[in-house]
Design a protein around this motif. Sequence first.
Motif, short mmCIF file in Angstrom:
data_model
loop_
_atom_site.label_atom_id
_atom_site.label_comp_id
_atom_site.label_asym_id
_atom_site.label_seq_id
_atom_site.Cartn_x
_atom_site.Cartn_y
_atom_site.Cartn_z
N THR A 264 8.14 -34.74 -16.35
CA THR A 264 8.01 -33.26 -16.79
C THR A 264 6.88 -32.49 -15.97
O THR A 264 5.94 -33.30 -15.89
N ALA A 266 5.78 -29.79 -17.37
CA ALA A 266 5.14 -29.16 -18.67
C ALA A 266 3.80 -29.56 -18.62
O ALA A 266 3.31 -30.66 -18.47
N ASP A 270 2.06 -27.25 -24.06
CA ASP A 270 3.41 -27.73 -24.06
C ASP A 270 3.31 -29.43 -24.36
O ASP A 270 2.30 -29.79 -23.92
#
Length: 431
Positions: A264, A266, A270
């Motif tokens: 990811t 993120a 997050d």
Amino acid sequence: MVAADLPSRPWILGIAASHNGAVCLLRGSELVVAIQEERLTREKRAILDPAAPFLALDVALASASIALEDVALAVLCPLHGPAPAPWLEQRLAAAGVPLTTISHHYAHAISAYATSGFSDAVVVVADGLGSPVEALTDAERATLLPGATGRETASIYAASLTGGLTPLEKNAAELPLQRGVETEPWQPQMMGWCSLGTMYQSVAQQIFGHWSSAGKVMGLAPHGAAAIPTSEFLVGAGMGRGVATGAGEGRFVFSQAAASRFRTSARWPDNASAYADLAASVQAALEQGWLQLAARAQVLGGSANLCLAGGVALNSVANERLLREPGLEFANVHIVPAAEDSGTAIGAAYHGLWSLTGTPTTRAITSDSLGPVYSATALDGAVDLALKRHESLTVSAPDDIYAATAERLACGDVVAWFQGGSEFGPRALGH
């Protein structure tokens, strides 16, 4: 310059050409001034590139009240190995100052030992990546563990006032070319690693978006649980606390398994819970590697004194663990305050002193407030400028500055305190 022509306390210039670039000046064994480029450019972790103009050289000379012509020797420590440095070379040549170059971990190690005050020690250096193996001396290359290529990652040295610094064992590696495990279709990948430093930096990159946020990872770690096994980061490290016999016994072997867990892009905040656990997990792996490296040093070093340097030595939690670990029986432990790359300027300068005098020396560091000290006139000018820019600011001179400061803090006010020279290393604790 031959030893007979040397002044009793020669001026030596040390230069760290890296991120966290810095300049250091010794007068004999006295550390007179050390200043990071970031303190002058106001750019955190500013790179010092000797091929182009940089500020720290002239600021250090002015702080020491000397000219470049007064310097007996300049020593450069580049991170990526020897490279042309036209601006620095021209400045030094015009002043008649000779220049020499030393490797990265060697400079880290000298910085730790020379500032310890110990008569003898075993020195451990661990960071992200140091010098390429091609840039090492023959003596250092001779201590590379089997299969070690690329750039140095962890090193152990013996140090003494009679023998100087002697390399004992060195890990080296190359960064994985891929960002984790390839997938189809493509997904974001966590960076791979090949050292204790790059392991921690990769997690910093994944969580906070930049490898230099390692300190934030250490701060986040207590908020999570070490749910990822250490074996997914580190397979083997400096095995064995007994007699060093097996070839390659001190070799670090890393796993990239933890990288495949995070596909990811993120970033924090997050995935807060998963990232807190990731931070706790890599902290546990780093501590394990740090303990094993110290244990290996204990086997090889033959000294009751331990010196630590390199970016990994900034991990105060791992250092605390090392101090308390049963079986690690070091009588004294010294961690150079500028353990990261700025500290290689100190190591470079002490190497220059040792090479000129032929005599290794140490001098215990008592303060890391090594930057320029500003005059009262300069401070008054800065205060006047601040008052003009910020009408809400107030200036007072109470009889008891400490009591007045405590009172303001207790009331919730913000107090700016300026005293002495700037600290050398990644901290700013009131100077």
